[in-house]
Each structure stands twice: as structure tokens, then as C-alpha cells.
Enzyme design. Structure first.
Site, mmCIF file in Angstrom:
data_model
loop_
_atom_site.group_PDB
_atom_site.id
_atom_site.type_symbol
_atom_site.label_atom_id
_atom_site.label_comp_id
_atom_site.label_asym_id
_atom_site.label_seq_id
_atom_site.Cartn_x
_atom_site.Cartn_y
_atom_site.Cartn_z
ATOM 1 N N GLY A 1 -5.665 7.838 -2.603
ATOM 2 C CA GLY A 1 -4.640 8.547 -3.433
ATOM 3 C C GLY A 1 -4.291 9.879 -3.008
ATOM 4 C CB SER B 1 -3.505 2.575 2.107
ATOM 5 O OG SER B 1 -3.695 2.193 0.845
ATOM 6 C CD1 TRP C 1 1.370 6.532 -10.072
ATOM 7 C CD2 TRP C 1 1.452 7.184 -7.806
ATOM 8 N NE1 TRP C 1 1.434 7.747 -10.156
ATOM 9 C CE2 TRP C 1 1.250 8.250 -8.823
ATOM 10 C CE3 TRP C 1 1.671 7.368 -6.597
ATOM 11 C CZ2 TRP C 1 1.416 9.697 -8.100
ATOM 12 C CZ3 TRP C 1 1.309 8.951 -5.935
ATOM 13 C CH2 TRP C 1 1.477 10.007 -6.860
ATOM 14 C CB THR D 1 3.069 -1.591 -5.371
ATOM 15 O OG1 THR D 1 3.017 -1.547 -3.882
ATOM 16 C CG2 THR D 1 4.162 -2.688 -5.725
ATOM 17 N NE ARG E 1 0.295 6.375 1.080
ATOM 18 C CZ ARG E 1 -1.167 6.250 0.779
ATOM 19 N NH1 ARG E 1 -1.227 4.917 0.293
ATOM 20 N NH2 ARG E 1 -1.879 6.845 0.567
ATOM 21 C CG MET F 1 -3.108 5.016 -13.111
ATOM 22 S SD MET F 1 -1.575 4.874 -11.986
ATOM 23 C CE MET F 1 -2.174 3.262 -10.899
ATOM 24 C CG HIS G 1 4.155 -6.343 -1.080
ATOM 25 N ND1 HIS G 1 4.255 -5.041 -1.633
ATOM 26 C CD2 HIS G 1 3.001 -6.576 -1.629
ATOM 27 C CE1 HIS G 1 3.299 -4.373 -2.284
ATOM 28 N NE2 HIS G 1 2.492 -5.605 -2.214
ATOM 29 C CE LYS H 1 -3.455 -0.908 -0.505
ATOM 30 N NZ LYS H 1 -3.767 -1.557 -1.941
ATOM 31 C CB ALA H 2 4.251 1.991 -0.134
ATOM 32 C CD GLN I 1 -3.331 13.998 -14.244
ATOM 33 O OE1 GLN I 1 -4.342 13.781 -14.670
ATOM 34 N NE2 GLN I 1 -2.562 14.967 -14.526
ATOM 35 C CE1 TYR J 1 0.440 6.916 -2.818
ATOM 36 C CE2 TYR J 1 0.299 8.709 -1.490
ATOM 37 C CZ TYR J 1 -0.052 8.016 -2.354
ATOM 38 O OH TYR J 1 -1.626 8.005 -2.751
HETATM 39 P P1 A3P Z 1 -5.062 4.776 -0.695
HETATM 40 O O1 A3P Z 1 -5.769 3.597 -0.241
HETATM 41 O O2 A3P Z 1 -4.826 5.516 0.496
HETATM 42 O O3 A3P Z 1 -6.142 5.378 -1.861
HETATM 43 P P2 A3P Z 1 -0.457 -0.253 -3.739
HETATM 44 O O4 A3P Z 1 -0.466 -0.159 -5.161
HETATM 45 O O5 A3P Z 1 0.944 -0.290 -3.237
HETATM 46 O O6 A3P Z 1 -1.168 -1.222 -3.138
HETATM 47 O O7 A3P Z 1 -0.772 1.234 -2.990
HETATM 48 C C1 A3P Z 1 -2.255 1.291 -3.078
HETATM 49 C C2 A3P Z 1 -2.491 2.955 -2.601
HETATM 50 O O8 A3P Z 1 -1.903 3.796 -3.694
HETATM 51 C C3 A3P Z 1 -3.706 3.305 -2.649
HETATM 52 O O9 A3P Z 1 -4.005 4.313 -1.701
HETATM 53 C C4 A3P Z 1 -4.094 3.800 -4.016
HETATM 54 O O10 A3P Z 1 -5.032 4.698 -3.935
HETATM 55 C C5 A3P Z 1 -2.784 4.640 -4.101
HETATM 56 N N1 A3P Z 1 -2.471 5.073 -5.514
HETATM 57 C C6 A3P Z 1 -2.445 4.061 -6.594
HETATM 58 N N2 A3P Z 1 -2.116 4.941 -7.809
HETATM 59 C C7 A3P Z 1 -2.118 6.084 -7.549
HETATM 60 C C8 A3P Z 1 -1.918 7.309 -8.230
HETATM 61 N N3 A3P Z 1 -1.988 7.292 -9.345
HETATM 62 N N4 A3P Z 1 -1.791 8.380 -7.406
HETATM 63 C C9 A3P Z 1 -2.030 8.494 -6.140
HETATM 64 N N5 A3P Z 1 -2.207 7.406 -5.507
HETATM 65 C C10 A3P Z 1 -2.133 6.056 -6.026
#
Ligand code: A3P
Length: 277
Positions: free
Chosen positions: A241, A121, A34, A32, A113, A216, A91, A29-30, A212, A177
């Protein structure tokens, strides 16, 4: 760990990395997904644009240690990747990374993050993802996070372990992040510098726009909507996000307790996180 990440342990540990493999490493959830999308666009956005609209991100960037019955394992997917370089996600805390990645001196991109947004998250992810343990209530979840009793272990050990590794492995790019949120273009430039890539200004614009959050979120090949183990009715994968959503979850008392505990756990670390920007 849960059995989904240990059932294939031998194959994972014996995985043969190639020198041009790129490992994307994160605590869950950091950011990945993205960074995976950014790297995929950087390497293949122009060469094979159809990838972006036909192959889900979890197939373009296999999750090395995952093994879900009846579905391909991460190692199988990675071994059969037709691309060069291969982009691979993990991870794992640093000590579990298969040794061939170090032997082959692979490039690694680590994304970290801030702990508060990370735990929020992760909490929502555990609610909606059927292969994750039930999170229980928020308050006990937060306590478990502080104790490190999470899938993939302690956040504190994870971010510090990888930070320390950066001192000896020069091919490790450590990203945040919060920096990506603040200025995606600037972070993309740094990433390109690390990877030795020089995309045109136009190409960089195309990438930053493609990744963005809103784009996504509506892209089925990036938003995990095609994976049946996730229940978007409970919470979407692309949730908010944002930096600072923790303020909508932590009570004042929880925040004070967390900060006090954080200071102790991070007292020997030079890592600095931003919980707001
Ligand atoms: P939130 O739950 O705070 O919205 P991972 O990909 O490591 O599982 O992380 C998921 C987290 O990254 C989620 O956070 C998700 O919304 C956020 N995320 C994914 N793509 C993003 C983007 N383009 N811009 C900002 N946050 C993004």
C-alpha cells in the site's frame, strides 16, 4: 483476457445499468478495493453498518465481468444487489464497458496508479491468485507489461482511453492512487463533490480511518482473506500500500529502459503520474 472474463461476455455486454448505478473502473491493482470501500462506506456506512462486518467487499461491489465456475457470475451478483445505488466494479478498458452505462449516463469513478507501482503490485497479485496466469520471472513480466500482454491489456491504453473518455462523459471522476495516499481526506472531499454527497466532518473522519491501509488489512471483509483462490502465504492481497515500492523491484537498467519506452508510449498524453511523493 482470460476465460474468467470472457465466458459471460454476452450477459456482460447486455447488462442493464440503472441511472443511479455507480461504476468503479480501474486497471487491475490501481486501488479498486480501496475506492470500493470508500464508496461503500459513503453510501451505506451509516444506513447499514452491519454490511462492513458481514459482507466481503467483492459481494458488496460485484466484479461485473468475472465468471468463475461454480461461483455466482458478476452479472448475477450485480443484478441481485439489494442496494441503491448499486456499486459495480470493472477492469475493462473503456471500449468494453457495456453500452447501457453510457445510455443511462451513470456516474463512473476511475482510479489510476503510476505504471511502475502498478506493475509491481500486479506481479505479486499474479503470483498469489490462482485464477491469474503464472507471472514467470520479474524481468520477463516487466517486458510483457510494456508490450501490453497482460490480463485486461495494456496499462498505457487503459489509463489513456479512460482519460480521453473524461473529455466527453462529464460524469467521470478520474482519481489517482498517489493522491489518495498523499491526502485521503482531500480526495474524499473531491469524490463527495462529484457524487453530490455531503457527509458530516465526523462521518468523513470515520471513513478515512476505516479505509486506512492497516485497518483494511486486518478487516476480513475488505482484505480478500475469505476468497479461497488467493494464497496469502505467497503474498497478501493488502501487500504494501505504498507509492515507490517499484524501487525495490526495478534494476537501474530496467528503470532506464522502462522510462525510455514510457516516454514513447505516453508522448501524446496529457496524463501526469507521480512515481514518488
Ligand atoms: P500493493 O500490492 O502495492 O500493496 P486493487 O484493489 O485494485 O486490486 O489494488 C490493490 C493494491 O492497492 C495493493 O497494492 C493494495 O495493497 C493497495 N491498497 C488497497 N487498499 C489500500 C489502502 N487502504 N491504502 C493504500 N493502499 C491500498
Amino acid at each position: 483476457m482470460t476465460h474468467y472474463f470472457t465466458d459471460n461476455w454476452e450477459n456482460v455486454q447486455n447488462f442493464q445499468a440503472r441511472p443511479d448505478d455507480i461504476l468503479i473502473a480501474t486497471y487491475p491493482k490501481a486501488g479498486t478495493t480501496w475506492v470500493s470501500c470508500i464508496l461503500d462506506l459513503l453510501y451505506f456506512g451509516q444506513k447499514s453498518p452491519e454490511r462492513q462486518t458481514s459482507i466481503p467487499i467483492y459481494d458488496r461491489v460485484p466484479f461485473l465481468e468475472i465468471k468463475i465456475p461454480t461461483v455466482h457470475s458478476g452479472t448475477d451478483l450485480a443484478e441481485n444487489l439489494p442496494t441503491s445505488p448499486r456499486l459495480i466494479k470493472t477492469h475493462f478498458p473503456v471500449q468494453f464497458v457495456p453500452k447501457s452505462f453510457w445510455e443511462q449516463n451513470c456516474k463512473i469513478v476511475y482510479v489510476a496508479r503510476n505504471a511502475k507501482d502498478n506493475v509491481v503490485s500486479f506481479f505479486h497479485f499474479d503470483r498469489m491468485n490462482m485464477v491469474e496466469p503464472e507471472p514467470g520471472d520479474w524481468s520477463s513480466y516487466l517486458n510483457r507489461f510494456m508490450e501490453g500482454k497482460m490480463v485486461f491489456g495494456s496499462w498505457y491504453d487503459h489509463v489513456n482511453g479512460w482519460w480521453k473518455k473524461k473529455q466527453t462523459h462529464s460524469k467521470l471522476h478520474y482519481m489517482f492512487y498517489e493522491d489518495l495516499i498523499e491526502d485521503t481526506g482531500r480526495e474524499l472531499d473531491k469524490l463527495c463533490c462529484f457524487l453530490g454527497l455531503s457527509p458530516s466532518a465526523e462521518e468523513k473522519k470515520r471513513i478515512t480511518s476505516g479505509v486506512q491501509f492497516d485497518n483494511m488489512k486486518k478487516n476480513d471483509m475488505a482484505n480478500y482473506s475469505t476468497l479461497p483462490v488467493m494464497d496469502f502465504k505467497i503474498s497478501p492481497f493488502m501487500r504494501k500500500g505504498k507509492v515507490g515500492d517499484w524501487k525495490n523491484h526495478f534494476t537501474v537498467a530496467q528503470n532506464e529502459q522502462f522510462d525510455e519506452d514510457y516516454k514513447k508510449k505516453m508522448k501524446d498524453s496529457t496524463l501526469q503520474f507521480r512515481t514518488e511523493i
